[in-house]
Scaffold this motif. Sequence first.
Motif, short mmCIF file in Angstrom:
data_model
loop_
_atom_site.label_atom_id
_atom_site.label_comp_id
_atom_site.label_asym_id
_atom_site.label_seq_id
_atom_site.Cartn_x
_atom_site.Cartn_y
_atom_site.Cartn_z
N ALA A 237 -36.01 12.97 0.01
CA ALA A 237 -34.79 12.49 -0.63
C ALA A 237 -34.01 13.70 -1.13
N LEU A 238 -32.69 13.63 -1.00
CA LEU A 238 -31.82 14.66 -1.54
C LEU A 238 -31.32 14.18 -2.89
N VAL A 276 -39.68 4.55 -0.07
CA VAL A 276 -38.48 4.14 -0.80
C VAL A 276 -38.85 3.36 -2.05
N ASP A 277 -39.83 2.46 -1.93
CA ASP A 277 -40.26 1.66 -3.08
C ASP A 277 -40.78 2.54 -4.21
N HIS A 278 -41.65 3.49 -3.87
CA HIS A 278 -42.24 4.35 -4.89
C HIS A 278 -41.19 5.25 -5.52
N ALA A 279 -40.31 5.83 -4.69
CA ALA A 279 -39.26 6.71 -5.22
C ALA A 279 -38.29 5.94 -6.11
N GLU A 291 -29.49 11.71 -9.76
CA GLU A 291 -28.67 10.96 -8.81
C GLU A 291 -29.24 11.18 -7.41
N VAL A 292 -29.51 10.08 -6.72
CA VAL A 292 -30.00 10.16 -5.35
C VAL A 292 -28.80 10.23 -4.42
N LEU A 293 -28.74 11.27 -3.59
CA LEU A 293 -27.65 11.44 -2.62
C LEU A 293 -28.05 10.88 -1.25
N GLU A 294 -29.28 11.09 -0.87
CA GLU A 294 -29.83 10.59 0.40
C GLU A 294 -31.31 10.29 0.18
N PRO A 295 -31.88 9.33 0.96
CA PRO A 295 -31.25 8.50 2.00
C PRO A 295 -30.42 7.37 1.41
N GLN A 296 -29.54 6.83 2.20
CA GLN A 296 -28.65 5.79 1.74
C GLN A 296 -29.42 4.55 1.31
N ARG A 301 -30.72 0.88 -3.05
CA ARG A 301 -31.71 0.14 -3.82
C ARG A 301 -31.57 0.40 -5.31
N ILE A 302 -31.40 1.67 -5.67
CA ILE A 302 -31.27 2.01 -7.08
C ILE A 302 -29.96 1.45 -7.64
N ALA A 303 -28.88 1.52 -6.87
CA ALA A 303 -27.59 0.97 -7.31
C ALA A 303 -27.69 -0.53 -7.56
N ALA A 304 -28.39 -1.25 -6.68
CA ALA A 304 -28.55 -2.69 -6.85
C ALA A 304 -29.36 -3.01 -8.10
N THR A 305 -30.38 -2.23 -8.37
CA THR A 305 -31.20 -2.46 -9.56
C THR A 305 -30.39 -2.19 -10.82
N VAL A 306 -29.64 -1.11 -10.81
CA VAL A 306 -28.81 -0.77 -11.98
C VAL A 306 -27.77 -1.86 -12.23
#
Length: 314
Positions: A237-238, A276-279, A291-296, A301-306
């Motif tokens: 992840a970037l 992805v789940d663990h990250a 802030e996660v830049l990649e992967p989309q 996923r994080i945006a939806a949770t927030v």
Amino acid sequence: MKSSRLVSILLLLQTRGRMTAAQLAAELEVSVRTVYRDVEALSAAGVPLYGDAGHAGGYRLLDGYRTRLTGLTAGEAEALFLSGAPGPAAELGLGSVLAAAQLKVRAALPAELRAHADRISGRFHLDAPGWYADADEAPYLPAVADAVWNSRVLHVLYRRWREPTDVERRLEPYGLVLKAGRWYVVAGPGPRTFRVDQILELVTSDDEFTRPEAFDLALYWDAYQRDFQERLHRGEALVRVAPGARLTGAAAAAVEANGRTDDHGWTVATVPIESVDHAHDEFLRLGTAIEVLEPQELRARIAATVTALARTYA
């Protein structure tokens, strides 16, 4: 330096029996000539040490001769008592043996070194398990340890994480490893690694096995851990990380190794992730400090949770 080496020669012969000058020199990393001089010095001091000539010869102590441990330095005495972890010894059924051994060593120490040893045991305590890890019950640990020691084949019913979960295995146990409060047995053929607490049934066979001479438990475990980490972190992840944010494990190491600072003082780095789940769970705990830049997929996923959290607390 010489006095320490003389004591080392004495203890080597006392614990291993007959040794050649070449073997002693290799062990102590000195020349054979130095060993000859040291042996002469020990003999002159009255130590009953004898040399046998010939192909099977070497130096040995008179049968029955034992030396007191007065050659220990303060640091060695402290390390000896620090290394005696009572918890693991008790789990192996050796708690009383460890206590008796430490009592004998303590009695053999001079008063000054005894004080150093007592200070260590009184001020340092080793507790291997993590805070949030439940204690693993391993009822078959003493039986596994006995099989390791006596080179006995084990037949076990073992529970693994994938289907079929409960499988029968024939194990040739080479050694035991305690990692973060959890016991593992390294066993052939393979070798492979098994969690002792996942052994459901165990039968010790009368069959003996021969442990490979070239097998080194510490080297195997080091390679096993490296391979485990490589298999565990299969994704990347970037990320942008705020100053002072505390990543852990492989991610923290990656930020330290290849991170670059952007115009806002944040660190941008590519970090390994398990999935992805663990990250998602790991990065969310840092809140706005990452802030996660990649992967989309992970960013979404994080945006939806927030977004869901914002609706919940609005």
